[in-house]
Each structure stands twice: as C-alpha cells, then as structure tokens.
Design a protein around this motif. Structure first.
Motif, PDB file in Angstrom:
ATOM      1  N   PRO A 190      19.165  25.568  38.677  1.00 20.35           N
ATOM      2  CA  PRO A 190      18.068  25.600  39.942  1.00 20.35           C
ATOM      3  C   PRO A 190      17.909  24.198  40.215  1.00 20.35           C
ATOM      4  N   ALA A 191      17.635  23.310  39.348  1.00 19.14           N
ATOM      5  CA  ALA A 191      17.441  21.604  39.329  1.00 19.14           C
ATOM      6  C   ALA A 191      18.359  21.004  40.182  1.00 19.14           C
ATOM      7  N   VAL A 192      19.492  21.531  40.365  1.00 14.55           N
ATOM      8  CA  VAL A 192      20.503  20.989  41.252  1.00 14.55           C
ATOM      9  C   VAL A 192      20.055  21.090  42.749  1.00 14.55           C
ATOM     10  N   LEU A 193      19.661  22.256  43.169  1.00  9.20           N
ATOM     11  CA  LEU A 193      19.202  22.437  44.312  1.00  9.20           C
ATOM     12  C   LEU A 193      17.953  21.661  44.721  1.00  9.20           C
ATOM     13  N   ALA A 194      17.121  21.480  43.734  1.00  8.63           N
ATOM     14  CA  ALA A 194      16.042  20.677  43.975  1.00  8.63           C
ATOM     15  C   ALA A 194      16.033  19.242  44.433  1.00  8.63           C
ATOM     16  N   TYR A 195      17.451  18.791  43.343  1.00  9.34           N
ATOM     17  CA  TYR A 195      17.619  17.395  43.559  1.00  9.34           C
ATOM     18  C   TYR A 195      18.593  17.127  44.898  1.00  9.34           C
ATOM     19  N   LEU A 196      19.252  18.020  45.095  1.00 10.49           N
ATOM     20  CA  LEU A 196      19.970  18.075  46.440  1.00 10.49           C
ATOM     21  C   LEU A 196      19.173  18.010  47.870  1.00 10.49           C
ATOM     22  N   ASN A 197      18.205  18.749  47.656  1.00  8.10           N
ATOM     23  CA  ASN A 197      17.207  18.775  48.688  1.00  8.10           C
ATOM     24  C   ASN A 197      16.488  17.628  48.892  1.00  8.10           C
ATOM     25  N   VAL A 198      16.099  16.891  47.774  1.00  4.33           N
ATOM     26  CA  VAL A 198      15.635  15.492  47.940  1.00  4.33           C
ATOM     27  C   VAL A 198      16.728  14.626  48.739  1.00  4.33           C
ATOM     28  N   ARG A 199      17.837  14.601  48.348  1.00  2.00           N
ATOM     29  CA  ARG A 199      18.890  13.616  48.821  1.00  2.00           C
ATOM     30  C   ARG A 199      19.006  13.934  50.247  1.00  2.00           C
ATOM     31  N   ASP A 200      19.124  15.476  50.609  1.00  2.00           N
ATOM     32  CA  ASP A 200      19.365  15.756  51.712  1.00  2.00           C
ATOM     33  C   ASP A 200      18.048  15.271  52.543  1.00  2.00           C
ATOM     34  N   VAL A 260      16.443  12.588  52.493  1.00  2.00           N
ATOM     35  CA  VAL A 260      16.672  11.247  52.872  1.00  2.00           C
ATOM     36  C   VAL A 260      17.635  11.077  53.726  1.00  2.00           C
ATOM     37  N   VAL A 261      18.915  11.717  53.914  1.00  2.00           N
ATOM     38  CA  VAL A 261      19.979  11.768  54.846  1.00  2.00           C
ATOM     39  C   VAL A 261      19.235  12.071  56.161  1.00  2.00           C
ATOM     40  N   ARG A 262      18.752  13.166  56.185  1.00  2.00           N
ATOM     41  CA  ARG A 262      18.351  13.708  57.440  1.00  2.00           C
ATOM     42  C   ARG A 262      17.369  12.563  58.082  1.00  2.00           C
ATOM     43  N   ASP A 263      16.459  12.041  57.325  1.00  2.00           N
ATOM     44  CA  ASP A 263      15.470  11.130  57.844  1.00  2.00           C
ATOM     45  C   ASP A 263      16.350   9.789  58.554  1.00  2.00           C
ATOM     46  N   LEU A 264      17.419   9.299  57.397  1.00  2.00           N
ATOM     47  CA  LEU A 264      18.013   8.345  58.096  1.00  2.00           C
ATOM     48  C   LEU A 264      18.834   8.780  59.435  1.00  2.00           C
ATOM     49  N   ALA A 265      19.548   9.680  59.540  1.00  2.00           N
ATOM     50  CA  ALA A 265      20.229  10.134  60.570  1.00  2.00           C
ATOM     51  C   ALA A 265      19.154  10.286  61.826  1.00  2.00           C
ATOM     52  N   GLU A 266      18.016  10.692  61.423  1.00  2.00           N
ATOM     53  CA  GLU A 266      17.158  10.623  62.444  1.00  2.00           C
ATOM     54  C   GLU A 266      16.704   9.424  63.079  1.00  2.00           C
ATOM     55  N   ARG A 267      16.526   8.513  62.246  1.00  2.00           N
ATOM     56  CA  ARG A 267      16.083   6.905  62.500  1.00  2.00           C
ATOM     57  C   ARG A 267      17.275   6.252  63.155  1.00  2.00           C
ATOM     58  N   PHE A 268      18.379   6.564  62.763  1.00  2.00           N
ATOM     59  CA  PHE A 268      19.527   5.714  63.392  1.00  2.00           C
ATOM     60  C   PHE A 268      19.921   6.532  64.721  1.00  2.00           C
ATOM     61  N   LYS A 269      19.544   7.755  64.806  1.00  2.00           N
ATOM     62  CA  LYS A 269      20.025   8.698  65.870  1.00  2.00           C
ATOM     63  C   LYS A 269      21.467   9.065  65.863  1.00  2.00           C
ATOM     64  N   VAL A 270      21.904   9.399  64.716  1.00  2.00           N
ATOM     65  CA  VAL A 270      23.404   9.643  64.355  1.00  2.00           C
ATOM     66  C   VAL A 270      23.557  10.739  63.724  1.00  2.00           C
TER      67      VAL A 270
END
Ligand code: SER
Length: 879
Positions: free
Chosen positions: A702-712, A714-724
């Motif tokens: 289950p820790a994989v999901l928790a880890y991937l969620n955190v990564r995800d 970060v990526v969403r946040d960056l995508a939103e900031r860069f608007k891509v």
C-alpha cells in the motif's frame, strides 16, 4: 379478530435464521459469517452486538466490503447475568440477526423491510405488533404511520434510555426504532405499556446510526447515514414456537433436558428454583462452548474471568440440582450438537472445549469441597449477613468469587457485607504491595533481575494477531511499577505477545493492550534480554501488574511491514540475479511505509539495472509465489542454500523463509504468505552510503500508492503552474532552461558593457609612474570577460599604460586581469607572470600573454590587499 402465529411456516431456530439471511440477501445484502466472540475492537471485552465487527466501517476507518450486509452474529452480554434464568428472555449468549447499510439505504427501506419480514416471512399478525420511535424522530414516526400504515396510537415515542442506541460510552450511535410483539392483545389498546414484559417482547431494533460520540459525550455526525439492526433469534423463536420463554425454544431446551436427565429431574414438573438452575445451565453452557471455541481460556482477568465465572456458575447450579461430580462436558456435548450446523467450529474444537471445561470444573469442584465445610459453618453462624472478612477468606483461600458467595447467601435468605469485603480486599492488596520489591530497571543489570523474577516473553505473533496474556511487569521511565494510571507513558512486559519486537531490521508492531478496565496504546516494541518491551501510553483506566490483557496488533500496519519485508528479500534476490551474484546484504530497514536495503557493490547501478531489478521484483510479485516457512538446524538451512547475513549471529535452530525458486533467507521477521499480497514494488533511489556500499530505498504494498500520490500531486501542481499537460512538462522545462541560458548570456553582455562604461570614470584615477600611466582598481560584481574587455579598453584610452583590475563576480570567486602597454613591456613586466603572482594572494592563480592575462582566486576578502600589492609592484618596476 386477533390471529395467532400458528400458521407460520417458519418456526425452528434454524429456519428463522435462514429466512432472515435469505430475505436480506434477496434485497442485495451480502451474507457475512459471524465474527468471533473475541472482538477486534480493543475497547470491549466480548462481541456484544451484531454491529460490533462493523464498527470501523461506521466510523469511516475501513471501507465497506459491500454497501449492504446481513449476519447472524453470536454475542455475549454479562451485564444482566443475575437475571439469566429468572426472566423469560435474559441471556449471556444469544444470536443477533442483523441487516446493515453502510451509507446506502436509510430509515425508509429499513422500516419497510423490517415490517415485510415480520409480517410476511415470519407471518406475525400486524395487529399484534406495536412500534417505538425515539422521542424527536418525527421521520420514523411518519414512516411507520404513512408508509407502513400503523395507527398512530400504536407508535410509541420513547426516551434516550430506550430508543437511542450506542455500542458503548463512545463510538457510533443513533436513534432507534423497535418492534414489539404483544402476547396479550385482548388487553386492548388503551394502555400500551411497552415496558410491561409480561405483555410485550421487543424483538427487532432498528438503529439509525448517524453519530459518533466522543469521550466528552459530544455527538458528531458520521460521514454516512447507516443502518444497524438487531433481531434476537431466541426471542423470535419464543414467539413463533409459542413457548413461555426463550429457554424452552429448540435453541436451548435440549441442553436443559440433558442437564435435567443427569439430575434425574423432569423440567416441567420441577419447582421454579429448580427450573431457574436448569435455565442458567442451558444459557451458560451455550456461552462457554462458544467462548472456548473462539480461543478463550479460564483465567483471573478479562474475558478469561468471564469464562471462569460462567463455568463456576454452571457447576454450582449443577450441585444445587443434586448432580454429583463432574458433568459439564456432557451438557456441553448437547450444546455442541445443537450449534454445530450454524457454527461448525464448535465441533472442530470439541476436544479443546471438553478439555478446558473439564479442567476448570475439576479445579472448582476441589475448591468447593475444600470451602464447603467452612461455608456451612459461616452460613450457620451468619445472622442475616455474611461478614466481609468471611467472604474474603472464601474468595482468597478457597477461590469462591464474591458473586458466588452472594448467590449462595441469597439462597439462604442472607446478604453479604460487600463494603467489608472491599476493605479486606484493599488490605490484602496493600500487604502484597509492601511485600513486593519494586524492580528498579534503571540500575545496572536490572533486566537480569527482572529475568530472575519472570520468564522471557513468548512471541506468538507469527500465527496470531491477538493473544491473551498476563501483564508480567510495568515500567515508567525504566522503573518497575505495580500500577500505572491513564495518561502515562509506560513499558509493558507480557508473558506472551503477538507483537513483533524490533529486530532484523524490521520495526516493532503497533496496537493495543486491553485489560478489563484499562487500555494501553502500543507505539513500539523493543526486545531486551529476551523480554518484549511494549512501549506506549495508558489511554484509559489504570494498568495493573498481573491483569489479563488482550494484546492486539494493528493489522494494517503489520500487513504493510510484511509487504515491505518480503519485498526486501525479493530485492536481494533480484540484485543477485540481474546485477551480480556477488552482491550481499550490508544492512536493512523494514518500516511500515518504506524499506531500505544496503549492499556491497563496488560501483553505482546504471539506471537500466535499477529498472531491471524493479521489473524482476514485480514479476515475482505477479507470479504469486507461496511462502514456505520452516525452522531447521542452521547447517541444514545453509546446505539448502538459504542466504544468511554475513557476520550475523544465528542460533543452532534457524527460521527459513523460502519462496521456492525465488528467494530463500534465514529470517526471524514476518512475511506475506504469497508474493502476490505485496501488490507492487517501486524503487525510489539508488545511492552510495560508504565506499563499496550502495543503498536502495523502495516502497512496497500500500505504501507504493501513498508514494505515487505524493509524486502525482507534485506533477499536477507543476502542470497547473506551467499551464501544460503533465506529459508536456519535460519540453516545457527544457524550453525554460534555454530561455534562462539566453537571458543569462544577455545579462553577462549587459554587465560587461556596464563595466566598460563605468571603467571610463576610472581614467582620472590613473597615476603616472616612470612615464607609464598606471591604473589599479577594483570593480564591483563584474565577470571575468567583462573585466577583460574593460582592461583592454582602458589600456587603449591610456595609450601607453599598465592596467590591473580585480573584481568578485560572485561569492567565493575573484577575477583579475592585467593589461600592459609598450613601456611596461619594455621594462620587463609580463602580464601573465604578474597577474599570476597577484592571484596567489587571493588563493588562486592564472596567467597568459605578456600584454594581457587573466587569473582567478577564491578569497574575495583578500582582493583589496592583493590590488595594493599590485600597485606597489608596478611602482617598484616602473619607478
Ligand atoms: N446494535 C443494536 C442492538 O444491539 C441493533 O443491532 O440492539
């Protein structure tokens, strides 16, 4: 006209149970098996209601396996034990039929279906049914009146005490609505007193679970509106079998008949007192067979004490009936036969049940025999009351529980001085406290002293998540204590425990220790000198040495640790297979959320190797390899090829964890039964920790999901900031980096231009030495290139000159340049040599052509001094 239920098809207990489950299964409910009488919930001693196994779901702590469920749950309640056998319907053991909605249907369907089941399946005549609702619950009232069609005067509003249901002082709760059966409708509707037990029996309770009550009594709404219902199987059997009480139903009566036969009695011809004893035996024997089947053994605390008390009451009532000698297992045989279809484990555990009951009965008979003489004397001398001191001697020396003495006294029309008993008990406690040497565990060798006093802890946690054990020692800050109050950090030593103690890289378990009236939350477990020290905090009550506790690990945490531990073994095997067979373990950490594996390897792994290792582990996970765990002599394990850790001390017998064909290691840790349980494995990093030692950090389960969620996130946040879109991020970042480089270049050019412009102002500062115009100066924040351009330009303007410039373009960096004209050169000045010498003063060096040279250094603070030296040297050379 009032009809009777004689036309009902469903009458036997088994048929009632089956009809209930089938009715709700047809309405989309999943039939779940009865949970154990030993609850997962550490705040209660025994399973007291059908809803208890679902408590975490109601509280939103666990997802519901399905939105609707139905069960026939075995339950035990002992709060009314004195009434067992005396009233028509009090029990210790009973079965509760229930239908549950987890945020799915609510009042309307619950009410409609309860009515349909009662009137159409059990065929209870509607005119014999009366319902109650909670005082303020107008919704429920309206539903019964308008939807079901019950006349309003037969819908009784009741208060908190009767119609607000909670499983305990805290936890899920809500208003409820009950259905009552009327045994005497001929008495009319004028005075419907639902508390009149001789007329009404409540058989179905519908709880509208919608609040959580906290320790201060505050109600907060639950995430969902839920349904929890309970129908007493024995009560419905009484109604449908038209017998005067629950005991005479087919669920219990065969047990009573067996006891009556052993006593040579006929139940129906017996007096009331005899019938009470037979009913107590009928009830209690059902309870005790199920308790032992669920793993409880008789003891002096917790649920072990409940069992002991019930068995002793059976024995005692057997003697009142005139049964000589041991008899309990013969009555138990009848109870097992009655229960085995619905609860096959009573037959499977028959041997254990008989052994436990026989043992406890024999022990008690001995006690009774020893005490009986004294008891007869005490009873003969008592004048209205047995003294507290006498009751205490019976308790302390002869093992008569106080309740038993009270019962016996009552039979003779006597009472027991309870306050006096309490005083004697307190005096005794004080005496034993004074006699008990407190073990000071801060002192040198104190654990050894503990070892003299008690046995090392036995670990039972490979197979069990729950265990019952006595508290062997309590410590606060390392100092032994007899009792520890709520709110205190404590270390607990148990005789045996399912908690894993930190070792072999695997962290200790978390969980609860629940005594009869205290609860300790365990945060960590360490092993020292053979003892498992459970470190935690007393959450409520007072923890006491000697008390029985239910030790229960946090299964979710354990599952996570097991996934990480097995994944660590697979990782080692994958490294050997995919990278090098020479790789060996140098250390590891197996935590709830991550794992770390250190290994000997002279070089870093390539990204491809890391990926291959990760893929290999995931392949083994997907291939679903089963674990084979065995204990064997170390030589045998090594001969089989099990991996041992170099330098680790092993005993003569070792535990081998084998996933055949994949990995075989010596290990004391806890592992999944099958690699598939891990689910997924992800490497997070591969780094060097020391020369020749690499470290892989990874997550599994289950820790994989928790880890991937955190990564995800970060990526969403960056995508939103860069608007891509996320996949466009790399291109976007490359473009930004290029822009930044271009901007930096432009900035450098501008800076150089600025420096050159600024340097013009320096021309006035030039000295003339030996006919040469000398300019030594510091410029602020100018890059090496700009400095060079400025020096060239200044030399040009000065015509025949010598220019030395210095600057610190950034922290920790010095740039220097020297440019010399013809006269300076003629006087043997060489720019390269000259500036190299100056640069040394700033912690650097450099050189170049005779007329133009650059150098650098690392000490900007030394720059003014170095430039002063340059001025002096030029003076000396040209003057
Ligand atoms: N929990 C309620 C009760 O025990 C309904 O199941 O009565």
């Amino acid at each position: 006209m009032v009809s009777s239920p004689s036309s009902a098809v469903v009458t036997s207990g088994a048929a009632i149970r089956q009809a209930f489950l089938e009715f709700y299964a047809a309405k989309g409910h999943r039939i779940e098996p009865s949970a154990s009488l030993v609850p997962e919930d550490p705040t209660v001693l025994l399973t007291i209601a059908g809803m208890l196994p679902f408590k975490p779901i109601f509280l939103g702590q666990r997802p519901a396996p399905s939105p609707r469920a139905t069960t026939s749950q075995k339950c035990i309640r002992t709060n009314d034990i004195e009434n067992v056998g005396r009233t028509a319907r009090h029990h210790t053991f009973f079965e509760m039929l229930g239908n549950f909605s987890f945020g799915d249907y609510f009042k309307k369907d619950a009410i409609a279906w309860a009515w349909e089941l009662s009137t159409e399946v059990y065929k209870l005549p509607p005119e014999r049914l009366v319902v109650s609702v909670f005082r303020d619950d107008d919704d429920a009232f309206a539903l019964w009146r308008d939807h079901v069609g019950i006349p309003p005067h037969r819908i009784i509003r009741m208060g908190e005490e009767d119609n607000f249901w909670a499983s305990g002082p805290t936890g899920p709760c809500g208003p409820c609505s009950e259905i009552y059966y009327d045994f005497h409708p001929e008495l009319g509707d004028d005075h419907l007193d639902l508390e009149d037990d001789s007329r009404f029996i409540e058989f179905y309770n519908l709880v509208f679970m919608q609040y959580n009550r906290d320790t201060e009594g505050h109600l907060t709404p639950l995430q969902n509106q839920n349904i929890d219902t309970g129908m007493g199987l024995e009560r419905m059997a009484q109604i449908l079998q038209r017998v005067p009480n629950n005991y005479e139903t087919d669920l219990i009566f065969p047990i009573i008949e067996t006891a009556a036969q052993l006593a040579g009695l006929n139940y129906y011809q017996s007096d009331e007192k005899t019938q009470v004893s037979l009913k107590v035996i009928g009830d209690h024997v059902r309870a005790v067979i199920h308790m032992v089947a669920d793993g409880i053994t008789a003891s002096n605390g917790g649920r072990g004490y409940v069992l002991r008390r019930l068995i002793r009451r059976v024995v005692r009532h057997g003697r009142l009936l005139g049964i000589e000698g041991a008899f309990i297992s013969r009555v138990a045989a009848a109870a097992i036969q009655l229960s085995e279809t619905a609860f096959p484990n009573v037959r499977e555990r028959e041997g254990a049940i008989t052994a436990e009951l026989d043992r406890e009965e024999a022990r008690f008979l001995e006690t009774l025999e020893r005490g009986e003489k004294l008891l007869t004397e005490i009873l003969a001398q008592a004048q209205g009351q047995i003294s507290g001191a006498d009751a205490f001697v019976l308790y302390d020396t002869y093992g008569f529980p106080l309740e038993l003495t009270q019962e016996i006294a009552e039979e003779q029309g006597l009472t027991v001085d309870e306050a006096g008993f309490a005083v004697s008990m307190a005096e005794q406690r004080q005496r034993s406290k004074d006699a008990h040497e407190t073990i000071d565990l801060t002192a040198q060798g104190s654990l050894d002293r503990l070892a003299d006093a008690i046995h090392p802890t036995e670990f039972i946690g490979y197979d069990a998540a729950v265990g019952t054990s006595a508290v062997a020692a309590l410590m606060v800050n390392g100092v032994g204590r007899e009792t520890v109050p709520a709110g205190t950090e404590v270390q607990v030593v148990l005789a045996e425990t399912p908690f894993y103690g930190e070792s072999g890289g695997q962290v200790g378990d978390r969980g609860y220790l629940a005594g009869e009236d205290f609860v300790i939350r365990v945060e960590d477990v360490q092993k020292e000198s053979g003892f498992f020290l459970h470190r935690g905090r007393v959450e409520r009550g007072t923890a006491t040495v000697g008390a029985q506790v239910t030790a229960q690990i946090d299964r979710a945490c354990r599952r996570r640790v097991m996934a990480n531990h097995t994944a660590t073994h697979l990782l080692q095997a994958a490294l050997k297979k995919r990278v090098s067979d020479d790789i060996s373990q140098a250390g590891s950490l197996v935590d709830f959320d991550r794992l770390r594996f250190d290994f000997n390897c002279p070089r870093a792994l390539t990204p491809e190797e890391v990926q291959q290792v990760e893929e290999q582990v995931n392949t083994w996970i997907a291939e679903s390899h089963g674990a084979e765990v065995a204990v064997m002599p170390i030589e045998a394990a090594k001969a089989k090829g099990a991996i041992a850790m170099f330098g680790e001390k092993y005993g003569a017998e070792v535990r081998v964890i084998d996933f055949p064909g994949v990995s075989m290691e010596l290990c004391g840790g806890t592992h999944v039964g099958n690699t598939a349980e891990i689910g997924l494995f992800k490497i997070i990093s591969e780094t060097g920790v020391a020369s020749g030692i690499r470290r892989i950090e990874a997550v599994a389960g289950p820790a994989v999901l928790a880890y991937l969620n955190v990564r995800d996130a970060v990526v969403r946040d960056l995508a939103e900031r860069f608007k891509v879109q996320p996949e466009e991020l790399p291109d976007r970042v490359t473009a930004l980096q290029n822009n930044l480089k271009t901007a930096q270049k432009e900035l450098d050019t501008l800076r150089a231009e600025l420096a050159v412009v600024k340097s013009d102002q320096l021309l006035d500062q030039a000295d003339t030495i030996g006919g040469v115009k000398v300019l030594v100066a510091e410029l602020e924040g100018v890059s090496a290139d700009a400095l060079k351009t400025a020096a060239e330009r200044l030399l040009q303007k000065l015509e025949d000159g010598a220019v030395v410039l210095g600057s610190s373009p950034e922290a920790g960096k010095v740039s220097l340049v020297a440019a010399f004209g013809p006269t300076a050169l003629a006087k043997k000045l060489q720019a390269g040599k000259f500036i190299g010498g100056i640069a040394q003063l700033c912690g650097g060096g450099g050189g170049g052509r005779p007329n133009l040279a650059q150098a650098g250094g690392r000490d900007p603070e030394k720059l003014p001094e170095a430039l002063a030296t340059a001025q002096q040297q030029l003076q000396a050379a040209l003057g």
